[in-house]
Write an enzyme that holds these catalytic residues in place. Structure first.
Site, PDB file in Angstrom:
ATOM      1  N   HIS A  67       1.010  -1.418  -0.129  1.00  0.00           N
ATOM      2  CA  HIS A  67      -0.154   0.150  -0.042  1.00  0.00           C
ATOM      3  C   HIS A  67       0.867   1.120   0.014  1.00  0.00           C
ATOM      4  CE1 HIS A  67      -3.771   2.168   1.542  1.00  0.00           C
ATOM      5  NE2 HIS A  67      -2.771   3.025   1.786  1.00  0.00           N
ATOM      6  N   GLU A  68       1.646   1.350   0.775  1.00  0.00           N
ATOM      7  CA  GLU A  68       2.670   2.331   0.887  1.00  0.00           C
ATOM      8  C   GLU A  68       3.646   2.423  -0.375  1.00  0.00           C
ATOM      9  OE1 GLU A  68       2.103   4.821   3.183  1.00  0.00           O
ATOM     10  OE2 GLU A  68       0.475   3.623   4.046  1.00  0.00           O
ATOM     11  N   HIS A  71       2.175   4.408  -3.011  1.00  0.00           N
ATOM     12  CA  HIS A  71       1.985   5.739  -3.049  1.00  0.00           C
ATOM     13  C   HIS A  71       3.395   6.188  -3.180  1.00  0.00           C
ATOM     14  CE1 HIS A  71      -1.774   6.321  -1.015  1.00  0.00           C
ATOM     15  NE2 HIS A  71      -1.340   5.616  -0.020  1.00  0.00           N
TER      16      HIS A  71
END
Length: 383
Positions: A67-68, A71
């Site tokens: 998820h990170e 980003h």
């Protein structure tokens, strides 16, 4: 949030872990091994439950990391550099060095994280169905189903329109696009974050009073974190407004005292040039080209009987671990990376030549001066 230790790099991004990850890792593994797994599939030996619980917790944190990373990777593709990713108690955070350049870039960077979690949730759902259809062990099906549910929940929770959640970034992108004012958009997103955080704290308190001690405390802690972080983001946005158009050179201390790379630690500590003035010094070659940062704390950790034999170069922070900026760079973009402490000094370069140094107190003095000299001006304009 500073990492306790660094795992390494993925796709060029440094991955750090805060010690608090151990706490949530233990909570997840315990909840699965002593709760959900034996309740759903009783009769197995306890080491089996714990093995599955621990493995599931590892895969969950790998999902958070994905998820990170999404980003971080999309931020770099939109021209925003990434400091690192830190996994901690309440998930993870990709620390960006600057703001997104446009509402569209903000939308892409913020939206990709929940999208990745949603895709992972769908993949785990399909995997659980496939395992169940092939008569795989029930514990494996249960673990994969839990991973599917937690990733979908993570995606849904993160799109709530409240800072610092990804949904808060999406809300800010929308408000920025509608108003053309990034500062006002940030204020709107952080206000929503504070309201949401306080609401969670109230609900957590009610649950606690009604007897759900664990759930109430956990919800209240999440609410407190969201409200506090949203408040800090709002303060950062206000500071960015104050510092709009101000270059780093206006805040830096020019021509800082430097340490030659080959100086012995004993001489560094004995010289009044270093001992009585500052707590951190750029380490240079030829008095102009920086190679690292030396602090008094690092020097004092060297045993006294070795200080004459150990050089500054052997114990300094290498330049790769020091924040480096240009004299003409926007001071506002430096805000997320400036922190109190000697090891967080920022070196200012003109090409490869050292021209200054910046500390958190330098930035604070600049902000105070700007707000005092123009109390109704800079702070009221958007960026």
């Amino acid at each position: 949030m500073r990492p306790t230790f660094v795992l390494g790099r993925i796709a060029g991004v440094r991955i750090g872990v805060h010690w608090s990850v151990l706490l949530i890792f233990a909570v997840i593994a315990l909840g699965l091994a002593e709760g959900r797994l034996p309740e759903a599939h009783p009769g197995r030996a306890w080491p089996v439950y714990w093995a599955v619980g621990l493995l599931t917790a590892v895969v969950f944190f790998a999902s958070l990391l994905a998820h990170e990373l999404a980003h971080a990777i999309l931020a770099r593709r939109n021209g925003v550099e990434v400091d690192d990713i830190v996994l901690w108690l309440l998930g993870g955070a990709a620390r960006l060095k600057a703001e997104a350049p446009s509402p569209a870039a903000e939308l892409r960077i913020a939206g990709v994280g929940p999208l990745v979690s949603l895709v992972l949730g769908a993949l785990f759902t399909f995997a659980a169905w496939l395992l169940d259809m092939t008569s795989a062990p029930g514990l494996a099906v249960e673990a994969v189903a839990w991973l599917a549910a937690i990733n979908i929940l993570l995606a849904v929770f993160n799109v709530i329109p409240a800072a610092p959640l990804d949904g808060g970034r999406l809300l800010r992108a929308f408000l920025w696009w509608r108003t053309g004012d990034r500062l006002r958009a940030t204020e709107g997103a952080t206000a929503a974050g504070r309201v949401f955080g306080w609401s969670l704290m109230v609900v957590g308190l009610l649950l606690f009073v009604r007897g759900d001690v664990g759930g109430g405390l956990w919800l209240a802690m999440i609410g407190w974190f969201l409200a506090t972080t949203a408040t800090m983001e709002g303060q950062q946005a206000h500071l960015r407004g104050v510092l709009a158009g101000v270059p780093v050179r206006q805040a830096m201390t020019p021509d800082p005292v430097t340490v030659p790379v080959g100086l012995a630690v004993a001489d560094f500590l004995a010289s009044p040039r270093y001992r009585y003035r500052h707590s951190a010094f750029p380490v240079t070659v030829d008095e102009a080209r920086p190679v690292g940062l030396m602090t008094l704390e690092r020097a004092r950790k060297v045993p006294e009987d070795r200080r004459h034999a150990v050089t500054v170069e052997q114990v300094m922070m290498p330049l790769s671990q020091v924040t480096v900026v240009g004299a003409g760079d926007p001071l506002a973009d430096l805000l997320p990376r400036v922190q109190p402490g000697a090891e967080h000094r920022v070196l200012v370069l003109d090409e490869d030549r050292l021209v200054g140094i910046v500390s958190a107190s330098d930035v604070s003095r600049t902000v105070t001066w700007l707000m005092t000299s123009d109390p109704g001006g800079r702070g009221g304009r958007g960026t």
